[in-house]
Design an enzyme around this catalytic site. Sequence first.
Site, short mmCIF file in Angstrom:
data_model
loop_
_atom_site.label_atom_id
_atom_site.label_comp_id
_atom_site.label_asym_id
_atom_site.label_seq_id
_atom_site.Cartn_x
_atom_site.Cartn_y
_atom_site.Cartn_z
N CYS A 1 0.85 -1.20 0.00
CA CYS A 1 0.00 0.00 0.00
C CYS A 1 0.88 1.25 0.00
O CYS A 1 1.55 1.54 0.98
CB CYS A 1 -0.93 -0.05 1.22
SG CYS A 1 -1.54 1.52 1.80
N CYS B 1 0.34 3.92 2.62
CA CYS B 1 0.80 3.49 3.95
C CYS B 1 2.28 3.82 4.14
O CYS B 1 2.70 4.25 5.21
CB CYS B 1 0.61 1.99 4.14
SG CYS B 1 -1.10 1.49 4.08
#
Lengths: 106, 278
Positions: free
Chosen positions: A30, A33
Amino acid sequence: MAVKHFNEAEFRAAAAQGGVMLVDFWADWCGPCRMLAPVMDKLAGLYEGRVTVGKVNVDEEPMLAQRYGVMSIPNVVILKDGKEVDRLVGVQPVRNFTEALDRVLR
Amino acid sequence: MYDVIVIGGGPAGLSAAVQLRQRGRTVLVVSNPAPSNPLWRSERVDNYLGLPGLTGEQLLERFQKHAEDRGVVFQTGKALSAMELDGWMLTVGAEVVQARALVLAAGVARGAKYPGEQELLGRGVSYCATCDGMLYRNKSVVVVGRSADAPQEANYLAQIGCQVTYVSPQAPQGLREGIPWVKAHRLAVRGERSVEALEADGAALPCEGVFILRESVAPTDLIPGLETEEGFVKVNRRMETSVAGVFAAGDCTGRPLQIAKAVGEGLMAADSADAYLK
């Protein structure tokens, strides 16, 4: 103080200790993230001794992610004495996290 | 770390990129593939000075080549989120890129949000299949296809084990066989604490996740605190936005939605970004 990487048992132990905890649910696939990682480092430094800052990898701890209803990451949950008091979903500036933490600490 | 990241590869973005190279700055242009640009579909452009009678595609190709020849770096993809921390970080798909300043030139964001979309964002509503897809393995999801690459993202979700339904107003190109397509115009996301269904022209499609895939993320969703005016990014004469280190140019700043205006603003945004970096 460095950011802690929690597995389920460590997470439970930390939550049981009480106090304020900030947990970043993330995964390495991700992009957003990864962008939040330096923010977590910064928060760990800023709130050293007052807030436990930790991360949970949703791939390694799917049950924990499910229990906290993580449906989109990054997903940052703030706990006080083991109970969820606030949640910030998605990439956000440092200020949003400090404001949320200051509200809880007040 | 680049000096400047330009979001958008149309006339405004490419003009800004060329001018930044002219000023000796390193530049990354993040954009969708050129055929997604509305100018690409223009059959004939007659009001761009000195180059009459070309198609939009021909003009864009010339602009791109000019930028490439000047050493502009390109990355194809969608800018999903941005964050300020010692400069700017930007996620493009699953990658993170960094720069000291940003130029927004992603054109006009088309389409208002659907009812329920904002309220359930992060609670079943997602804008990024590659980011959140894994959290919906073995679950039903609906893909709202409003961009050229949406069928690929839907295929990806099906491949990792999501039960996908594809919803769009027109028949999708390149959607994998076996993924049902629902033709619908009026959409709404329904659910109390999290997504329970997508309502498509009045019929409820039960699901746990709704992936809304548009051509671009609205500038205000990308940059928290960005001021707008009548739906356009608010800028001053120097193309400065309300956020320090963020400049804007072209259609996203307002009418007229014309190439000459976009190119001029791109140059001004570049010069202001250059001055900001000094």
